[in-house]
Write an enzyme that holds these catalytic residues in place. Structure first.
Site, PDB file in Angstrom:
ATOM      1  N   ASP A 119       0.745  -1.214   0.043  1.00 17.92           N
ATOM      2  CA  ASP A 119       0.020   0.063  -0.063  1.00 17.92           C
ATOM      3  C   ASP A 119       0.936   1.173  -0.022  1.00 17.92           C
ATOM      4  OD1 ASP A 119      -1.955  -1.704   0.159  1.00 17.92           O
ATOM      5  OD2 ASP A 119      -2.722  -1.260   2.153  1.00 17.92           O
TER       6      ASP A 119
ATOM      7  N   LYS B  38      -6.873  -5.026  -3.012  1.00 18.53           N
ATOM      8  CA  LYS B  38      -7.554  -5.685  -1.948  1.00 18.53           C
ATOM      9  C   LYS B  38      -8.388  -4.696  -1.316  1.00 18.53           C
ATOM     10  CE  LYS B  38      -3.809  -4.685   1.161  1.00 18.53           C
ATOM     11  NZ  LYS B  38      -4.591  -3.553   2.176  1.00 18.53           N
TER      12      LYS B  38
ATOM     13  N   CYS C 117      -1.834  -2.674   7.753  1.00 20.47           N
ATOM     14  CA  CYS C 117      -1.762  -3.722   6.924  1.00 20.47           C
ATOM     15  C   CYS C 117      -0.440  -4.304   6.708  1.00 20.47           C
ATOM     16  CB  CYS C 117      -2.058  -3.073   5.438  1.00 20.47           C
ATOM     17  SG  CYS C 117      -3.729  -2.535   5.202  1.00 20.47           S
TER      18      CYS C 117
END
Ligand code: VGL
Ligand code: ZN
Length: 199
Positions: free
Chosen positions: A9, A107, A152
């Site tokens: 990310d 995702k 994450c």
């Protein structure tokens, strides 16, 4: 021995100026790029939500960012609107060396379930397919870097460890949100799971 690099990310919305900016998020890009250039196999993840995603505070009347709600699969933090698929905030950081990556994994696309981990959605039941991909490529170890270390990145590393990979996190290529002690909590869970935290 073959290790995959999973870059989590590294997107505009998680960098300064973005809607869910992680302090110093953009400062990791040179270190991440060095790791990408030498990786045996590199995977990039991209948080990628519909505009009405359940993790956004705006999807819940009266809620404000960082509230927690109960769902049928457990507690969920509500975030500012971030990484709406197809918007500039969901783009990778412009200096990220994305050309080294074999796979880009998105995702968080399903409206009713968040996905912190690159392996399993937050219902802890739906797979992203990454485990199968890595196994099919002969991978038995992963290095995890990116944003955010306490959300994450840690969730991805914990799932990788539970799936049987040897796992290390390169901390100099990560930054944390660190609200309400979340970084210390994540570090303890990572250590308990046998994830190696390197500088
Ligand atoms: C993340 C909060 C919400 C992350 C993603 O990438 O760490 N954090 N969505
Ligand atoms: Zn998200």
């Amino acid at each position: 021995m073959p290790e995959a690099l999973v870059v989590v990310d590294v997107q505009r919305d998680f960098c300064p100026g973005g809607t869910l900016a992680v302090p110093g998020g953009d400062a990791i890009v040179p270190a991440v790029n060095r790791l990408l250039a030498s990786a045996h196999l590199a995977v990039l993840t991209q948080d990628w939500h519909p505009a009405d995603h359940m993790s956004f505070h705006t999807a819940h009347r009266g809620a404000v960012p960082f509230d927690t709600i109960a769902t049928d699969h457990g507690a969920q933090t509500l975030w500012p609107v971030h990484c709406v698929g197809g918007t500039p905030g969901a783009d990778f950081h412009p200096l990220l060396a994305t050309h080294h990556a074999a796979l880009v994994l998105r995702k968080g696309l399903r409206r009713d379930v968040d996905s912190y981990s690159a392996f399993l959605e937050n219902d802890r039941a739906t797979t992203t397919g990454l485990d199968g991909y890595l196994r099919a490529r002969g991978i038995d170890a992963v290095a995890v870097v990116g944003l955010a270390l306490d959300v994450c990145v840690s969730r991805t590393a914990l799932d990788a460890a539970a799936l049987g990979y040897r796992v290390r996190i390169v901390e100099s290529a990560c930054r944390a949100i660190d609200r309400a002690g979340s970084l210390a909590t994540a570090r303890a869970a990572l250590a308990a799971a046998g994830v190696v935290l390197e500088h």
